[in-house]
Design a protein around this motif. Structure first.
Motif, PDB file in Angstrom:
ATOM      1  N   MET A  57       0.842  -1.281  -0.014  1.00 15.76           N
ATOM      2  CA  MET A  57      -0.113   0.038   0.147  1.00 15.76           C
ATOM      3  C   MET A  57       1.020   1.308   0.208  1.00 15.76           C
ATOM      4  SD  MET A  57      -3.302  -0.554   2.335  1.00 15.76           S
ATOM      5  CE  MET A  57      -4.394   0.680   1.250  1.00 15.76           C
ATOM      6  N   GLY A  58       0.317   2.373  -0.512  1.00 13.40           N
ATOM      7  CA  GLY A  58       1.002   3.740  -0.500  1.00 13.40           C
ATOM      8  C   GLY A  58      -0.054   4.751   0.152  1.00 13.40           C
ATOM      9  N   VAL A  59       0.615   5.545   0.747  1.00 13.34           N
ATOM     10  CA  VAL A  59      -0.285   6.824   1.002  1.00 13.34           C
ATOM     11  C   VAL A  59      -0.436   7.784  -0.210  1.00 13.34           C
ATOM     12  CG1 VAL A  59      -0.157   8.883   2.658  1.00 13.34           C
ATOM     13  CG2 VAL A  59       0.746   6.525   3.458  1.00 13.34           C
ATOM     14  N   ALA A  60      -1.837   8.266  -0.175  1.00 16.19           N
ATOM     15  CA  ALA A  60      -2.184   9.013  -1.304  1.00 16.19           C
ATOM     16  C   ALA A  60      -2.289  10.219  -0.800  1.00 16.19           C
ATOM     17  CB  ALA A  60      -3.403   8.308  -1.818  1.00 16.19           C
ATOM     18  N   HIS A  61      -2.353  11.189  -1.796  1.00 20.04           N
ATOM     19  CA  HIS A  61      -2.307  12.878  -1.609  1.00 20.04           C
ATOM     20  C   HIS A  61      -3.995  13.188  -1.264  1.00 20.04           C
ATOM     21  CE1 HIS A  61      -1.234  16.884  -1.698  1.00 20.04           C
ATOM     22  NE2 HIS A  61      -2.275  17.177  -2.607  1.00 20.04           N
ATOM     23  N   THR A  62      -4.196  13.841  -0.146  1.00 19.46           N
ATOM     24  CA  THR A  62      -5.362  14.420   0.038  1.00 19.46           C
ATOM     25  C   THR A  62      -5.488  15.904   0.527  1.00 19.46           C
ATOM     26  OG1 THR A  62      -5.384  13.786   2.418  1.00 19.46           O
ATOM     27  CG2 THR A  62      -6.230  12.087   0.902  1.00 19.46           C
ATOM     28  N   ILE A  63      -6.297  16.678   0.314  1.00 19.70           N
ATOM     29  CA  ILE A  63      -6.689  17.976   0.318  1.00 19.70           C
ATOM     30  C   ILE A  63      -8.031  18.314   0.820  1.00 19.70           C
ATOM     31  CG2 ILE A  63      -6.504  20.436  -0.383  1.00 19.70           C
ATOM     32  CD1 ILE A  63      -4.967  19.567  -2.516  1.00 19.70           C
ATOM     33  N   SER A  64      -7.920  19.129   1.926  1.00 23.15           N
ATOM     34  CA  SER A  64      -9.633  19.558   2.248  1.00 23.15           C
ATOM     35  C   SER A  64      -9.594  21.009   2.533  1.00 23.15           C
ATOM     36  CB  SER A  64      -9.936  18.971   3.669  1.00 23.15           C
ATOM     37  OG  SER A  64     -11.106  19.334   4.181  1.00 23.15           O
ATOM     38  N   MET A  65     -10.346  21.806   1.969  1.00 25.15           N
ATOM     39  CA  MET A  65     -10.618  23.187   2.176  1.00 25.15           C
ATOM     40  C   MET A  65     -11.400  23.470   3.423  1.00 25.15           C
ATOM     41  SD  MET A  65      -8.493  24.044   0.027  1.00 25.15           S
ATOM     42  CE  MET A  65      -8.863  25.767  -0.510  1.00 25.15           C
ATOM     43  N   ASP A  66     -12.130  22.654   4.153  1.00 21.66           N
ATOM     44  CA  ASP A  66     -12.661  22.767   5.316  1.00 21.66           C
ATOM     45  C   ASP A  66     -12.026  22.142   6.701  1.00 21.66           C
ATOM     46  OD1 ASP A  66     -14.483  22.468   7.592  1.00 21.66           O
ATOM     47  OD2 ASP A  66     -16.277  22.307   5.904  1.00 21.66           O
ATOM     48  N   SER A  67     -11.629  23.231   7.560  1.00 21.25           N
ATOM     49  CA  SER A  67     -11.016  22.691   8.659  1.00 21.25           C
ATOM     50  C   SER A  67     -11.683  21.579   9.548  1.00 21.25           C
ATOM     51  CB  SER A  67     -10.491  24.079   9.659  1.00 21.25           C
ATOM     52  OG  SER A  67     -11.905  24.417  10.184  1.00 21.25           O
ATOM     53  N   GLU A  68     -12.855  21.416   9.489  1.00 24.98           N
ATOM     54  CA  GLU A  68     -13.788  20.269  10.287  1.00 24.98           C
ATOM     55  C   GLU A  68     -13.709  19.112   9.401  1.00 24.98           C
ATOM     56  OE1 GLU A  68     -16.745  22.823  13.048  1.00 24.98           O
ATOM     57  OE2 GLU A  68     -17.230  22.751  11.095  1.00 24.98           O
ATOM     58  N   ILE A  69     -13.350  19.116   8.245  1.00 30.61           N
ATOM     59  CA  ILE A  69     -13.477  17.777   7.303  1.00 30.61           C
ATOM     60  C   ILE A  69     -11.960  17.404   6.905  1.00 30.61           C
ATOM     61  CG2 ILE A  69     -13.795  16.876   5.146  1.00 30.61           C
ATOM     62  CD1 ILE A  69     -16.351  17.393   6.623  1.00 30.61           C
ATOM     63  N   GLN A  70     -11.510  16.155   7.540  1.00 32.29           N
ATOM     64  CA  GLN A  70     -10.201  15.731   7.292  1.00 32.29           C
ATOM     65  C   GLN A  70     -10.343  14.416   6.434  1.00 32.29           C
ATOM     66  OE1 GLN A  70     -11.221  15.884  10.639  1.00 32.29           O
ATOM     67  NE2 GLN A  70     -10.788  18.175  10.696  1.00 32.29           N
ATOM     68  N   ALA A  71      -9.070  14.335   5.540  1.00 32.83           N
ATOM     69  CA  ALA A  71      -9.133  12.961   4.703  1.00 32.83           C
ATOM     70  C   ALA A  71      -7.937  12.346   4.767  1.00 32.83           C
ATOM     71  CB  ALA A  71      -9.603  13.510   3.338  1.00 32.83           C
ATOM     72  N   ILE A  72      -7.757  11.116   4.652  1.00 35.82           N
ATOM     73  CA  ILE A  72      -6.536  10.459   4.409  1.00 35.82           C
ATOM     74  C   ILE A  72      -6.792   9.078   3.350  1.00 35.82           C
ATOM     75  CG2 ILE A  72      -7.005   8.794   6.221  1.00 35.82           C
ATOM     76  CD1 ILE A  72      -4.039   8.539   6.911  1.00 35.82           C
ATOM     77  N   ALA A  73      -6.093   8.994   2.660  1.00 31.43           N
ATOM     78  CA  ALA A  73      -6.240   7.992   1.627  1.00 31.43           C
ATOM     79  C   ALA A  73      -4.939   7.032   1.493  1.00 31.43           C
ATOM     80  CB  ALA A  73      -6.455   8.770   0.309  1.00 31.43           C
ATOM     81  N   PHE A  74      -5.264   5.899   0.833  1.00 31.89           N
ATOM     82  CA  PHE A  74      -4.166   4.771   0.637  1.00 31.89           C
ATOM     83  C   PHE A  74      -4.419   4.114  -0.702  1.00 31.89           C
ATOM     84  CE2 PHE A  74      -4.900   5.104   5.089  1.00 31.89           C
ATOM     85  CZ  PHE A  74      -3.726   5.472   5.594  1.00 31.89           C
ATOM     86  N   SER A  75      -3.388   4.186  -1.181  1.00 34.63           N
ATOM     87  CA  SER A  75      -3.353   3.435  -2.585  1.00 34.63           C
ATOM     88  C   SER A  75      -3.127   1.920  -2.772  1.00 34.63           C
ATOM     89  CB  SER A  75      -2.694   4.026  -3.746  1.00 34.63           C
ATOM     90  OG  SER A  75      -1.331   4.021  -3.378  1.00 34.63           O
ATOM     91  N   SER A  76      -3.449   1.018  -3.484  1.00 33.69           N
ATOM     92  CA  SER A  76      -3.060  -0.331  -3.273  1.00 33.69           C
ATOM     93  C   SER A  76      -1.851  -0.583  -3.669  1.00 33.69           C
ATOM     94  CB  SER A  76      -4.073  -1.075  -4.325  1.00 33.69           C
ATOM     95  OG  SER A  76      -3.871  -0.792  -5.768  1.00 33.69           O
ATOM     96  N   ASN A  77      -1.345   0.123  -4.569  1.00 34.34           N
ATOM     97  CA  ASN A  77       0.325   0.424  -5.066  1.00 34.34           C
ATOM     98  C   ASN A  77       0.749  -1.066  -5.383  1.00 34.34           C
ATOM     99  OD1 ASN A  77       2.503   1.941  -5.339  1.00 34.34           O
ATOM    100  ND2 ASN A  77       3.115   1.567  -3.014  1.00 34.34           N
ATOM    101  N   GLY A  78       0.024  -1.846  -6.216  1.00 33.41           N
ATOM    102  CA  GLY A  78       0.581  -2.959  -6.643  1.00 33.41           C
ATOM    103  C   GLY A  78       0.319  -4.100  -5.762  1.00 33.41           C
TER     104      GLY A  78
END
Length: 94
Positions: A1-22
């Protein structure tokens, strides 16, 4: 797995993502609404996945842990979701 890039423009919304990465693991992202009082509509832009559907599971309280809330279709690279207050929702690529 790999960590993917995330962005949130709202301070009360957080995001995290992971790619299968093969690996055998699914692409996954988590959306958290840290607001204690209001739901928040979000548009999640998803890039780099071969999946067009994501199963979603939500955790809110002791009574709602990892509750299956349905399958969301990736439409034009986006998933639209209204995040309830004080929740974490995990989306797994199908």
């Amino acid at each position: 797995m790999g960590v993917a890039h995330t962005i949130s423009m709202d301070s009360e919304i957080q995001a995290i993502a992971f790619s299968s990465n093969g690996t055998k693991n699914a692409d996954v992202f988590v959306v958290v609404n840290s607001s204690t009082g209001k739901e928040k509509p979000v548009v999640v832009n998803v890039k780099g996945t071969s999946s067009n559907k994501f199963g979603a599971y939500r955790t809110k309280t002791e009574d709602e842990k990892y509750k299956e809330i349905g399958v969301f279709d990736l439409m034009n690279g986006e998933i639209v979701y209204t995040v309830p207050p004080n929740t974490a929702t995990t989306f797994f690529a199908d």
